[in-house]
Design a protein around this motif. Structure first.
Motif, PDB file in Angstrom:
ATOM      1  N   ALA A 101      -5.976  -8.146   0.428  1.00 22.73           N
ATOM      2  CA  ALA A 101      -5.298  -7.577   1.590  1.00 22.73           C
ATOM      3  C   ALA A 101      -6.303  -7.263   2.698  1.00 22.73           C
ATOM      4  CB  ALA A 101      -4.541  -6.315   1.197  1.00 22.73           C
ATOM      5  N   ASP A 102      -5.848  -7.350   3.938  1.00 23.32           N
ATOM      6  CA  ASP A 102      -6.718  -7.093   5.084  1.00 23.32           C
ATOM      7  C   ASP A 102      -7.250  -5.670   5.129  1.00 23.32           C
ATOM      8  OD1 ASP A 102      -6.420  -9.691   5.985  1.00 23.32           O
ATOM      9  OD2 ASP A 102      -4.786  -9.188   7.355  1.00 23.32           O
ATOM     10  N   ASP A 103      -6.487  -4.718   4.629  1.00 24.33           N
ATOM     11  CA  ASP A 103      -6.883  -3.316   4.740  1.00 24.33           C
ATOM     12  C   ASP A 103      -7.238  -2.671   3.393  1.00 24.33           C
ATOM     13  OD1 ASP A 103      -4.332  -3.468   3.781  1.00 24.33           O
ATOM     14  OD2 ASP A 103      -3.516  -1.911   5.067  1.00 24.33           O
ATOM     15  N   CYS A 104      -7.591  -3.465   2.401  1.00 23.17           N
ATOM     16  CA  CYS A 104      -7.942  -2.945   1.075  1.00 23.17           C
ATOM     17  C   CYS A 104      -9.115  -3.755   0.520  1.00 23.17           C
ATOM     18  CB  CYS A 104      -6.741  -3.055   0.141  1.00 23.17           C
ATOM     19  SG  CYS A 104      -7.044  -2.428  -1.525  1.00 23.17           S
ATOM     20  N   SER A 105     -10.032  -3.079  -0.107  1.00 20.73           N
ATOM     21  CA  SER A 105     -11.175  -3.789  -0.702  1.00 20.73           C
ATOM     22  C   SER A 105     -11.407  -3.347  -2.144  1.00 20.73           C
ATOM     23  CB  SER A 105     -12.436  -3.552   0.135  1.00 20.73           C
ATOM     24  OG  SER A 105     -12.724  -2.162   0.178  1.00 20.73           O
ATOM     25  N   CYS A 122      -3.257  -0.867  -3.287  1.00 18.27           N
ATOM     26  CA  CYS A 122      -2.336  -1.076  -2.166  1.00 18.27           C
ATOM     27  C   CYS A 122      -1.047  -1.798  -2.550  1.00 18.27           C
ATOM     28  CB  CYS A 122      -3.036  -1.832  -1.044  1.00 18.27           C
ATOM     29  SG  CYS A 122      -3.344  -3.572  -1.410  1.00 18.27           S
ATOM     30  N   SER A 158      -0.646  -5.081  -3.026  1.00 21.19           N
ATOM     31  CA  SER A 158      -0.586  -6.486  -2.606  1.00 21.19           C
ATOM     32  C   SER A 158      -0.592  -7.393  -3.825  1.00 21.19           C
ATOM     33  CB  SER A 158      -1.786  -6.834  -1.727  1.00 21.19           C
ATOM     34  OG  SER A 158      -1.713  -6.165  -0.512  1.00 21.19           O
TER      35      SER A 158
END
Length: 87
Positions: free
Chosen positions: A67-71, A46, A48
């Protein structure tokens, strides 16, 4: 899966594409004494930015994107990013 890693010499956040590393000028002076912050890494998925420690930089510990939307989970090994395989 393996992704290429690139390095920049000067801190310019706009040039931090996914998978880019900037080694801190004061590497080893911030964070915990046993495992200080060493570099900034842009998440290969992503983009970040996140601080990484000396052991992460040398491939001894894995990293998880913050990041909130990536793992994304990965290691640095032999100058490459290696994604952590699911267990």
């Amino acid at each position: 899966m393996v992704a290429d890693l690139s390095f920049i010499e000067e801190w310019i956040p706009d040039q931090m594409d996914p998978g880019t590393v900037f080694v801190l000028e004061n590497a080893g002076t911030l964070g915990e004494a046993q495992n200080p912050y060493w570099a900034v890494l842009s998440c290969p998925d992503c983009g970040s930015l996140g601080l990484i420690t000396r052991t992460q930089y040398h491939g001894l510990e894995s990293m998880i994107c913050g990041a909130d939307d990536c793992s994304a989970q990965y290691f640095l090994r032999d100058g490459n990013l290696r994604y952590r395989l699911p267990s």
